[in-house]
Design a protein around this motif. Structure first.
Motif, PDB file in Angstrom:
ATOM      1  N   ILE A 106       0.789  -1.396   0.017  1.00 57.03           N
ATOM      2  CA  ILE A 106       0.174  -0.066   0.429  1.00 57.03           C
ATOM      3  C   ILE A 106       0.929   1.242  -0.011  1.00 57.03           C
ATOM      4  O   ILE A 106       1.722   1.641   0.850  1.00 57.03           O
ATOM      5  CB  ILE A 106      -0.568   0.034   1.685  1.00 57.03           C
ATOM      6  N   PRO A 107       0.904   1.979  -0.650  1.00 54.94           N
ATOM      7  CA  PRO A 107       1.535   3.482  -1.145  1.00 54.94           C
ATOM      8  C   PRO A 107       1.373   4.196  -0.237  1.00 54.94           C
ATOM      9  O   PRO A 107       2.707   4.658   0.313  1.00 54.94           O
ATOM     10  CB  PRO A 107       1.401   3.862  -2.505  1.00 54.94           C
ATOM     11  N   GLU A 108       0.109   4.353   0.718  1.00 58.14           N
ATOM     12  CA  GLU A 108       0.937   5.374   1.937  1.00 58.14           C
ATOM     13  C   GLU A 108       0.114   4.269   3.197  1.00 58.14           C
ATOM     14  O   GLU A 108      -0.487   3.316   3.514  1.00 58.14           O
ATOM     15  CB  GLU A 108      -0.265   6.128   1.941  1.00 58.14           C
ATOM     16  N   ASN A 109       0.976   4.848   4.433  1.00 57.56           N
ATOM     17  CA  ASN A 109       1.019   4.119   5.493  1.00 57.56           C
ATOM     18  C   ASN A 109       0.362   4.582   6.910  1.00 57.56           C
ATOM     19  O   ASN A 109       0.896   4.313   8.197  1.00 57.56           O
ATOM     20  CB  ASN A 109       2.226   3.641   5.914  1.00 57.56           C
ATOM     21  N   GLY A 110       0.320   5.948   6.769  1.00 60.90           N
ATOM     22  CA  GLY A 110      -1.294   6.552   7.656  1.00 60.90           C
ATOM     23  C   GLY A 110      -2.057   5.823   8.233  1.00 60.90           C
ATOM     24  O   GLY A 110      -2.332   4.643   7.262  1.00 60.90           O
ATOM     25  N   TYR A 111      -3.358   6.558   8.375  1.00 58.75           N
ATOM     26  CA  TYR A 111      -4.565   6.124   9.225  1.00 58.75           C
ATOM     27  C   TYR A 111      -5.608   6.835   7.096  1.00 58.75           C
ATOM     28  O   TYR A 111      -6.111   5.963   7.277  1.00 58.75           O
ATOM     29  CB  TYR A 111      -4.709   7.202   9.983  1.00 58.75           C
ATOM     30  N   ARG A 118      -6.097   1.118   1.325  1.00 57.61           N
ATOM     31  CA  ARG A 118      -6.348  -0.453   1.880  1.00 57.61           C
ATOM     32  C   ARG A 118      -7.431  -0.811   0.853  1.00 57.61           C
ATOM     33  O   ARG A 118      -7.964  -2.323   0.610  1.00 57.61           O
ATOM     34  CB  ARG A 118      -6.297  -0.964   3.083  1.00 57.61           C
ATOM     35  N   ASP A 119      -8.961   0.286   1.454  1.00 57.08           N
ATOM     36  CA  ASP A 119     -10.349  -0.565   1.022  1.00 57.08           C
ATOM     37  C   ASP A 119     -10.500  -0.003  -0.006  1.00 57.08           C
ATOM     38  O   ASP A 119     -11.445  -1.283  -1.013  1.00 57.08           O
ATOM     39  CB  ASP A 119     -11.271   0.328   1.912  1.00 57.08           C
ATOM     40  N   ASN A 120      -9.522   0.119  -1.427  1.00 56.85           N
ATOM     41  CA  ASN A 120      -9.296   0.514  -2.872  1.00 56.85           C
ATOM     42  C   ASN A 120      -9.470  -1.635  -2.824  1.00 56.85           C
ATOM     43  O   ASN A 120     -10.060  -1.712  -4.169  1.00 56.85           O
ATOM     44  CB  ASN A 120      -9.235   1.413  -3.382  1.00 56.85           C
ATOM     45  N   HIS A 121      -7.930  -1.520  -2.864  1.00 53.61           N
ATOM     46  CA  HIS A 121      -7.596  -2.495  -3.529  1.00 53.61           C
ATOM     47  C   HIS A 121      -8.416  -3.673  -2.318  1.00 53.61           C
ATOM     48  O   HIS A 121      -9.126  -4.743  -3.908  1.00 53.61           O
ATOM     49  CB  HIS A 121      -6.194  -2.545  -2.209  1.00 53.61           C
ATOM     50  N   PHE A 122      -9.513  -4.252  -1.379  1.00 51.64           N
ATOM     51  CA  PHE A 122      -9.697  -4.836  -0.761  1.00 51.64           C
ATOM     52  C   PHE A 122     -11.338  -5.153  -2.070  1.00 51.64           C
ATOM     53  O   PHE A 122     -11.816  -5.894  -1.972  1.00 51.64           O
ATOM     54  CB  PHE A 122     -10.447  -4.480   0.289  1.00 51.64           C
ATOM     55  N   ASP A 129     -12.413  -7.061 -10.213  1.00 48.14           N
ATOM     56  CA  ASP A 129     -12.189  -6.229 -10.739  1.00 48.14           C
ATOM     57  C   ASP A 129     -10.237  -6.119 -11.384  1.00 48.14           C
ATOM     58  O   ASP A 129      -9.889  -5.488 -10.282  1.00 48.14           O
ATOM     59  CB  ASP A 129     -12.883  -5.577 -10.637  1.00 48.14           C
ATOM     60  N   THR A 130      -9.782  -7.076 -11.436  1.00 46.85           N
ATOM     61  CA  THR A 130      -8.516  -6.645 -12.095  1.00 46.85           C
ATOM     62  C   THR A 130      -8.152  -5.662 -12.901  1.00 46.85           C
ATOM     63  O   THR A 130      -7.090  -5.461 -12.156  1.00 46.85           O
ATOM     64  CB  THR A 130      -7.713  -8.536 -12.403  1.00 46.85           C
ATOM     65  N   ILE A 131      -8.213  -6.122 -13.633  1.00 45.00           N
ATOM     66  CA  ILE A 131      -8.197  -4.582 -14.675  1.00 45.00           C
ATOM     67  C   ILE A 131      -8.355  -2.807 -13.467  1.00 45.00           C
ATOM     68  O   ILE A 131      -7.566  -2.319 -13.663  1.00 45.00           O
ATOM     69  CB  ILE A 131      -9.037  -3.903 -16.281  1.00 45.00           C
ATOM     70  N   SER A 132      -9.618  -2.190 -13.228  1.00 46.32           N
ATOM     71  CA  SER A 132      -9.384  -1.352 -11.911  1.00 46.32           C
ATOM     72  C   SER A 132      -8.199  -1.715 -10.913  1.00 46.32           C
ATOM     73  O   SER A 132      -7.744  -1.199 -10.767  1.00 46.32           O
ATOM     74  CB  SER A 132     -11.090  -2.016 -11.862  1.00 46.32           C
ATOM     75  N   LYS A 133      -8.261  -2.929 -10.751  1.00 48.06           N
ATOM     76  CA  LYS A 133      -7.684  -2.772  -9.519  1.00 48.06           C
ATOM     77  C   LYS A 133      -5.962  -2.248  -9.769  1.00 48.06           C
ATOM     78  O   LYS A 133      -5.675  -1.964  -9.045  1.00 48.06           O
ATOM     79  CB  LYS A 133      -6.911  -4.268  -9.203  1.00 48.06           C
ATOM     80  N   ARG A 137      -4.176   0.967  -8.504  1.00 48.22           N
ATOM     81  CA  ARG A 137      -2.659   0.897  -7.650  1.00 48.22           C
ATOM     82  C   ARG A 137      -1.603   2.080  -8.352  1.00 48.22           C
ATOM     83  O   ARG A 137      -0.874   2.399  -7.793  1.00 48.22           O
ATOM     84  CB  ARG A 137      -2.056  -0.735  -7.600  1.00 48.22           C
ATOM     85  N   LYS A 138      -2.008   1.771  -9.628  1.00 44.69           N
ATOM     86  CA  LYS A 138      -0.529   2.408 -10.053  1.00 44.69           C
ATOM     87  C   LYS A 138      -1.034   3.725  -9.566  1.00 44.69           C
ATOM     88  O   LYS A 138      -0.243   4.745  -9.500  1.00 44.69           O
ATOM     89  CB  LYS A 138      -0.791   3.058 -11.908  1.00 44.69           C
ATOM     90  N   LYS A 139      -2.254   4.354 -10.157  1.00 45.67           N
ATOM     91  CA  LYS A 139      -2.890   6.019  -9.498  1.00 45.67           C
ATOM     92  C   LYS A 139      -2.434   6.276  -8.183  1.00 45.67           C
ATOM     93  O   LYS A 139      -2.009   7.478  -7.712  1.00 45.67           O
ATOM     94  CB  LYS A 139      -4.275   6.403  -9.760  1.00 45.67           C
TER      95      LYS A 139
END
Length: 286
Positions: A106-111, A118-122, A129-133, A137-139
């Protein structure tokens, strides 16, 4: 209940309120799993928590009268020592997601922002939705890079301002005959500073200006011509000849070789042109 950011928040709230129910029992099991051991890599942590975490999801599944849906992720916590007698865990950049069954960066480690990532990945895993994921992720990584670059730029602006103030104080030690306006000018002190110069718009403008100034220019070719001559077809060769105060570099390329490799399709065998690079190197087609 999914063990996403909202699910984890509910567990923590139950723990802080002193409740003694399934919420707190789940959190008691998650606490030791989340902490990364000393000298443990993220991959080693994931391998260690993989089975126990999935077991927790199964034991407290709604089909068994529990409160969990069976899907969730667990954050890996590192260690931050604030005092010699206390050790605190801080969120890392990694989670284990049981939906895709993998260790995820996860690019950020704050809160706040990190929970969103984290929720976006989940959610992408839940929706398959592999393509959207991958696009998300890149964005998110690019957004995180830009945010950190902006913070660095802000720190630099603050440092420059403080350095100017220090210089102004040093100039105050100079003879009193020097006008104060001249001292301010020498120290580059500006009285128009209002804090907006370190805003995001100013950062974007500075970034665009920097990109424009550092953009590489195309090579400058200067056409030149040499008298016709017949030579055998050869691959590109080069030589350097030295004069008292001058070094000349020249590269010969056969016209047939150039045509075969699409280096100069319109070459005229009768004219046999030559090109000259910016550094003075001459490319001659023979």
């Amino acid at each position: 209940m999914d063990l996403d950011s909202k699910g984890h928040s509910k567990l923590v709230e139950a723990w802080n309120s002193g409740r003694s129910d399934e919420y707190t029992r789940i959190l008691e099991k998650l606490f030791p799993l989340a902490d990364k051991h000393d000298h443990e890599t993220p991959e080693m942590w994931c391998s260690r928590v993989h089975d126990p975490f999935r077991k927790i999801l199964e034991e407290h599944h709604s089909s068994r009268g529990g409160i969990l849906s069976g899907n969730g992720y667990i954050k890996m916590f590192g260690k931050l020592i604030e005092r010699s007698d206390r050790v605190h865990g801080i969120p890392s950049n990694y989670i284990y997601c049981n939906v895709c069954d993998s260790l995820v960066f996860i690019p950020e480690n704050g809160y706040s922002s990190a929970n969103c990532y984290r929720d976006n990945h989940f959610k992408s895993c839940i929706n398959k939705d592999t393509i959207s994921k991958e696009h998300t992720r890149k964005k998110e990584i690019l957004e995180s890079i830009d945010r950190r670059e902006f913070q660095i730029w802000q720190y630099k602006q603050y440092i420059l301002k403080e350095e100017a103030e220090i210089k102004r104080l040093q100039l105050e030690l100079s003879p009193q005959s020097t006008p104060h306006s001249e001292k301010d000018k020498l120290a580059s002190v500006s009285y128009d500073y209002d804090g907006h110069s370190t805003g995001y718009k100013a950062y974007l403008l500075a970034k665009a200006t920097m990109a424009k100034d550092t953009m590489p220019s195309a090579p400058n070719f200067e056409p030149a011509y040499i008298p016709p001559a017949r030579q055998k077809m050869v691959s590109p060769t080069s030589y350097q000849s030295s004069a008292p105060n001058k070094t000349i570099s020249e590269i010969f390329i056969s016209s047939r070789y150039a045509k075969q490799n699409n280096l100069l399709p319109s070459i005229d065998h009768l004219n046999q042109p030559a090109l000259r690079l910016r550094d003075g190197t001459k490319i001659t087609f023979v």
